[in-house]
Design a protein around this motif. Structure first.
Motif, mmCIF file in Angstrom:
data_model
loop_
_atom_site.group_PDB
_atom_site.id
_atom_site.type_symbol
_atom_site.label_atom_id
_atom_site.label_comp_id
_atom_site.label_asym_id
_atom_site.label_seq_id
_atom_site.Cartn_x
_atom_site.Cartn_y
_atom_site.Cartn_z
ATOM 1 N N PRO A 129 47.752 52.721 51.347
ATOM 2 C CA PRO A 129 48.313 52.698 49.724
ATOM 3 C C PRO A 129 47.764 51.682 49.837
ATOM 4 O O PRO A 129 49.189 51.066 48.564
ATOM 5 N N ILE A 130 46.372 50.939 49.492
ATOM 6 C CA ILE A 130 46.036 49.967 48.774
ATOM 7 C C ILE A 130 46.203 50.424 47.204
ATOM 8 O O ILE A 130 45.001 50.989 46.519
ATOM 9 N N ILE A 131 46.513 50.036 45.972
ATOM 10 C CA ILE A 131 46.152 49.842 44.558
ATOM 11 C C ILE A 131 44.885 49.030 44.437
ATOM 12 O O ILE A 131 44.636 48.241 44.683
ATOM 13 N N GLY A 132 44.300 49.903 43.743
ATOM 14 C CA GLY A 132 42.609 49.411 43.154
ATOM 15 C C GLY A 132 43.246 49.075 41.653
ATOM 16 O O GLY A 132 42.478 48.290 41.682
ATOM 17 N N ALA A 140 53.025 51.950 35.652
ATOM 18 C CA ALA A 140 52.706 51.214 36.823
ATOM 19 C C ALA A 140 52.956 49.926 36.304
ATOM 20 O O ALA A 140 53.528 49.071 36.148
ATOM 21 N N ALA A 141 51.632 49.556 34.502
ATOM 22 C CA ALA A 141 51.951 48.182 34.726
ATOM 23 C C ALA A 141 53.208 47.694 33.519
ATOM 24 O O ALA A 141 53.091 46.345 34.033
ATOM 25 N N GLN A 142 54.115 47.967 33.366
ATOM 26 C CA GLN A 142 55.459 48.187 32.465
ATOM 27 C C GLN A 142 56.011 47.694 33.511
ATOM 28 O O GLN A 142 56.772 46.925 33.256
ATOM 29 N N PRO A 147 47.583 45.088 40.791
ATOM 30 C CA PRO A 147 46.286 45.427 40.944
ATOM 31 C C PRO A 147 46.033 44.155 42.425
ATOM 32 O O PRO A 147 45.972 43.417 42.718
ATOM 33 N N GLY A 148 45.722 45.574 43.840
ATOM 34 C CA GLY A 148 45.945 44.763 45.095
ATOM 35 C C GLY A 148 46.835 44.963 46.230
ATOM 36 O O GLY A 148 46.762 44.581 47.144
ATOM 37 N N VAL A 216 43.797 54.816 42.802
ATOM 38 C CA VAL A 216 43.382 54.516 44.219
ATOM 39 C C VAL A 216 42.751 53.847 44.556
ATOM 40 O O VAL A 216 41.595 54.027 44.182
ATOM 41 N N TYR A 217 42.736 52.471 45.673
ATOM 42 C CA TYR A 217 41.807 51.477 45.664
ATOM 43 C C TYR A 217 40.412 52.402 46.368
ATOM 44 O O TYR A 217 40.492 53.256 47.117
ATOM 45 N N ARG A 218 38.993 52.361 45.672
ATOM 46 C CA ARG A 218 37.435 52.804 46.327
ATOM 47 C C ARG A 218 36.695 51.257 46.443
ATOM 48 O O ARG A 218 37.166 50.820 45.488
#
Length: 447
Positions: A129-132, A140-142, A147-148, A216-218
């Motif tokens: 589960p890598i965040i793209g 999530a930003a707050q 990322p990554g 999702v990381y793509r």
């Protein structure tokens, strides 16, 4: 049409398997308690085919594949001789009747363990589960998720792939907060508190992950053309495989998402593309086609290879796979009970419920992905059926168990009048639930 038939077939297989095991649980324990089983039926209605076993039971497959039943000898309904009285269900002690009824849901949990054990033995392809990307101003930003980063746990519960993340987030629906444990690109592992007070999740429009602002990381999509459909607008133009699109209608851009959006917005129009071919820049006029009101060309872009270090296979030996099957079944049971509780308290909307149509769509989709994904789906459906039948609603196994507990305590059965009224109320409640789920399914189908 083909997809519809595939979904219906997968639905019949899935429901047939979980119902058969459920009813076999009742059947097996009833026989061990000396109860005569008159009929073992998969499905309702008119039997399509039937046969009589040496044990005197009529086995049958009926026309309506939406359940099944085990009919046991009942001396208060069936004419019985004095010798046959010992085989009557209601003549048995309350503890044995309790065990017979409980055996159905227990069989569903055992089936789920077996399905997940087999899945883990075969091995399921998975990705970490890598965040793209993280959407600006999102939840999530707050929270400060980068990322990554790799999600390694949610609420101190380990997650291995995106399916684990999704299930963990579903568990938190209606909650005020959760805690992500992430491994950042720098190698730093940290806990990130995430507030869910403003979390608005619509399952018909987005995923749990996307609703938090996570992507999702793509692998990166390049603007170089990898394939062209010969019978398409691109196939009838001067575009070639290997061309790199570097602009359109005077705008310089090699961003594939911008190119795709531009094509979609110019259905039926003649547009100009700037492409790089063999080191030279060319300008090509292309007539954009149209499908359902949106423009299309019939090209497929190059995509970077998915990093091998992000891929892995969930596969274990027999003992570890069994342990994994038990653990995953337990987690699914907890998740299902948790969701039922939140539906009752109103923390989760009834719009999230799915019925036969939703199950059929899910069965078809998972079956098309392959055996291991279908096994995972079977486990989820089997656990859901087991928990559903344990709800203290008359007409379900759980309602009967409540009556048996009361009889156990009082020393005498609940009156027939009370049971009859309760069963009618239970039937009404089940019909309302079925109507709600069908309404939800049809709304999703035609939205």
């Amino acid at each position: 049409m083909e997809q519809f038939l595939w979904s219906i077939g997968a639905f019949i297989v899935a429901l047939g398997l979980v119902v058969t095991f459920h009813e076999f649980g009742h059947f097996w324990v009833a026989r061990r308690c000396g109860v005569k089983v008159v009929t073992f039926s998969i499905g309702f209605g008119k039997p399509l085919f039937k046969w009589h076993g040496k044990d005197g039971t009529q086995y049958q497959v009926a026309a309506i594949p939406l359940g099944g039943y085990v009919r046991m000898l009942d001396h208060e309904v069936d004419p019985v001789t004095e010798q046959e009285m010992a085989g009557s269900f209601r003549a048995k002690p309350v503890k044995q009747r309790f065990a017979i009824v409980l055996a159905g849901p227990v069989a569903n949990f055992i089936f789920a363990i077996a399905a997940l054990w087999l899945m883990l033995m075969i091995g399921m392809p998975a990705v970490k589960p890598i965040i793209g990307a993280v959407a600006p101003e999102s939840i999530a930003a707050q929270a400060g998720i980068q990322p990554g980063s790799e999600i390694v746990a949610i609420d101190q519960r380990r997650v291995q792939d995106w399916q684990d993340v999704n299930l963990a987030l579903v568990r938190r629906m209606g909650s005020e907060a959760t805690v992500f444990t992430v491994m950042e690109p720098s190698g730093v592992r940290r806990d990130v508190p995430v507030s869910l007070q403003d979390w608005q999740f619509d399952p018909d429009r987005e995923s749990t992950i996307g609703s938090l602002g996570l992507d999702v990381y793509r692998p990166q999509i390049r603007s170089t053309i990898a394939q062209i459909d010969p019978d398409s607008p691109a196939g009838r133009s001067d575009l070639r495989v290997g061309d790199k699109i570097i602009g359109f209608d005077g705008t310089q851009s090699a961003n594939w998402e911008q190119i795709r959006s531009f094509i979609a917005d110019h259905a039926g129009e003649r547009v100009t593309f700037q492409v790089e071919r063999n080191g030279n820049v060319r300008t090509l006029d292309v007539l954009v086609g149209e499908i359902d009101g949106r423009g299309y060309l019939g090209i497929v872009p190059e995509v970077e290879a998915y990093p091998e270090e992000y891929r892995f296979t969930l596969q274990y030996g027999p003992i570890e796979a069994l342990q994994g099957g038990v653990a995953r079944t337990w987690n699914l049971m907890g998740l299902t009970v948790n969701m039922v509780g939140k539906l009752v308290t109103g923390n989760v909307s009834v719009k999230n419920l799915s019925g036969p149509v939703g199950i059929a769509q899910g069965a078809g989709a998972h079956a098309s992905y392959g055996l291991v994904y279908f096994l995972s789906f079977l486990a989820l459906i089997s656990v859901s059926l087991g928990i559903l039948n344990l709800l203290p609603i008359p007409m379900l196994d759980g309602g009967h168990l409540v009556f048996y507990v009361i009889e156990w305590i009082r020393g005498k059965p609940v009156s027939e009048r009370v049971q009859e009224v309760s069963f009618r109320a239970g039937l009404l409640l089940l019909m309302v639930l079925l109507s709600v789920t069908l309404f939800n399914d049809l709304g999703r189908l035609f939205s």
